[in-house]
Design a protein around this motif. Structure first.
Motif, PDB file in Angstrom:
ATOM      1  N   THR A  16       0.820  -1.215   0.000  1.00 31.08           N
ATOM      2  CA  THR A  16       0.000   0.000   0.000  1.00 31.08           C
ATOM      3  C   THR A  16       0.848   1.257   0.000  1.00 31.08           C
ATOM      4  O   THR A  16       0.613   2.189  -0.780  1.00 31.08           O
ATOM      5  N   GLN A  54      -6.761   4.127  -0.964  1.00 34.79           N
ATOM      6  CA  GLN A  54      -7.924   3.261  -0.813  1.00 34.79           C
ATOM      7  C   GLN A  54      -7.913   2.139  -1.847  1.00 34.79           C
ATOM      8  O   GLN A  54      -8.143   0.972  -1.520  1.00 34.79           O
ATOM      9  N   THR A  55      -7.632   2.488  -3.095  1.00 32.82           N
ATOM     10  CA  THR A  55      -7.576   1.486  -4.153  1.00 32.82           C
ATOM     11  C   THR A  55      -6.470   0.469  -3.888  1.00 32.82           C
ATOM     12  O   THR A  55      -6.660  -0.741  -4.025  1.00 32.82           O
ATOM     13  N   THR A  56      -5.301   0.957  -3.482  1.00 29.49           N
ATOM     14  CA  THR A  56      -4.168   0.064  -3.242  1.00 29.49           C
ATOM     15  C   THR A  56      -4.417  -0.822  -2.026  1.00 29.49           C
ATOM     16  O   THR A  56      -4.005  -1.987  -2.004  1.00 29.49           O
ATOM     17  N   LEU A  57      -5.103  -0.281  -1.020  1.00 25.34           N
ATOM     18  CA  LEU A  57      -5.418  -1.081   0.163  1.00 25.34           C
ATOM     19  C   LEU A  57      -6.328  -2.244  -0.202  1.00 25.34           C
ATOM     20  O   LEU A  57      -6.132  -3.373   0.267  1.00 25.34           O
ATOM     21  N   ILE A  58      -7.323  -1.992  -1.046  1.00 24.28           N
ATOM     22  CA  ILE A  58      -8.204  -3.071  -1.510  1.00 24.28           C
ATOM     23  C   ILE A  58      -7.392  -4.123  -2.260  1.00 24.28           C
ATOM     24  O   ILE A  58      -7.515  -5.333  -2.021  1.00 24.28           O
ATOM     25  N   ARG A  59      -6.547  -3.659  -3.165  1.00 23.84           N
ATOM     26  CA  ARG A  59      -5.731  -4.567  -3.967  1.00 23.84           C
ATOM     27  C   ARG A  59      -4.824  -5.419  -3.083  1.00 23.84           C
ATOM     28  O   ARG A  59      -4.708  -6.633  -3.269  1.00 23.84           O
ATOM     29  N   ALA A  80      -5.132  -6.047   0.213  1.00 30.19           N
ATOM     30  CA  ALA A  80      -5.864  -6.909   1.135  1.00 30.19           C
ATOM     31  C   ALA A  80      -6.342  -8.180   0.446  1.00 30.19           C
ATOM     32  O   ALA A  80      -6.261  -9.276   1.019  1.00 30.19           O
ATOM     33  N   VAL A  81      -6.845  -8.057  -0.774  1.00 32.00           N
ATOM     34  CA  VAL A  81      -7.315  -9.230  -1.513  1.00 32.00           C
ATOM     35  C   VAL A  81      -6.165 -10.201  -1.756  1.00 32.00           C
ATOM     36  O   VAL A  81      -6.344 -11.430  -1.707  1.00 32.00           O
ATOM     37  N   HIS A 133      -6.621  -9.715  -7.621  1.00 29.54           N
ATOM     38  CA  HIS A 133      -6.488  -8.500  -6.823  1.00 29.54           C
ATOM     39  C   HIS A 133      -6.588  -7.260  -7.705  1.00 29.54           C
ATOM     40  O   HIS A 133      -7.084  -6.217  -7.269  1.00 29.54           O
ATOM     41  N   ALA A 181     -10.312  -6.721  -8.359  1.00 29.04           N
ATOM     42  CA  ALA A 181     -10.997  -6.140  -7.204  1.00 29.04           C
ATOM     43  C   ALA A 181     -10.771  -4.634  -7.117  1.00 29.04           C
ATOM     44  O   ALA A 181     -11.665  -3.884  -6.721  1.00 29.04           O
ATOM     45  N   ALA A 182      -9.568  -4.193  -7.477  1.00 31.82           N
ATOM     46  CA  ALA A 182      -9.216  -2.774  -7.365  1.00 31.82           C
ATOM     47  C   ALA A 182      -9.351  -2.015  -8.678  1.00 31.82           C
ATOM     48  O   ALA A 182      -9.167  -0.803  -8.719  1.00 31.82           O
TER      49      ALA A 182
END
Length: 209
Positions: free
Chosen positions: A125, A156-161, A163-164, A196, A199-200
């Motif tokens: 992230t 936010q986008t990188t955190l989703i990526r 986390a997945v 991932h 998702a992002a």
């Protein structure tokens, strides 16, 4: 359905973002990229799977990174963070497995799993939000970009990526999930996205800097 691609970061990239999409060259400029792709379609095959229209989100962006190079970059990143996880857990006496005189019981520590997840997610992230590149991607000439505008993904986008990719890796599936999520890019068309990335709503492209 709208032909506009969905937002990736939720905001338009700033004017000084060096990675945002470049406008297409003017006709007659002599650029080889000014020639339309054959059959009137995208050079990557098909339209936008998110928006459903014929527009090509990759227009004006660098080429997609080869999946093999992405895999090598991921291995480099995994090794570097794994060394840090091992050093910290060793320092605090948290062992991945317990050994006694009779048998070896493999029982991955919850504390070690949580630490691994936090460090891997933070690593991805922080670095990707700053430049679109982890160290592995930087060394191998790649970066992560928003699919819709080519800019560096937001936190936010990188955190989703991240986390997945890393939560299943740390708590249950380890290398199996990494192989599935990352290996998806070998077969995905037209954007070579891992799970991932999907998702992002990001892609991995060749770095031009």
């Amino acid at each position: 359905m709208s032909s506009e691609p969905p937002p990736g970061s939720g905001q338009q990239p700033p004017d000084d973002d060096p990675f945002r999409k470049q406008p297409p060259p003017a006709e007659g400029s002599g650029s080889p990229y000014s020639t339309p792709p054959p059959y009137g379609g995208s050079p990557y095959g098909g339209g936008d799977p998110y928006g459903g229209g014929p527009a090509d989100p990759l227009a004006g962006m660098p080429p997609l990174a080869p999946s093999g190079r992405r895999t090598l970059a991921r291995i480099i990143d995994m090794i570097m963070v794994a060394v840090v996880v091992w050093l910290i857990t060793w320092g605090f006496g948290v062992s991945e497995f317990d050994v006694d005189s009779d048998d070896m019981q493999y029982g991955k520590s919850l504390a070690q799993s949580a630490l691994a997840a936090v460090l891997y997610i933070a690593y991805d992230t922080i670095l990707i939000t700053r430049s679109g590149q982890t160290l592995g991607k930087k060394w191998l000439g790649m970066r992560v970009a928003n699919l819709d505008n080519g800019s560096t993904p937001s936190a936010q986008t990188t955190l989703i990526r991240s986390a997945v990719l890393w939560i299943p890796f740390a708590f249950c599936c380890a290398c199996i999930w990494t192989a599935i999520s990352g290996g998806w890019s070998y077969f995905d068309k037209p954007y070579k996205q891992g799970l991932h990335d999907k998702a992002a709503k990001t892609v991995v492209v060749v770095s031009t800097t």
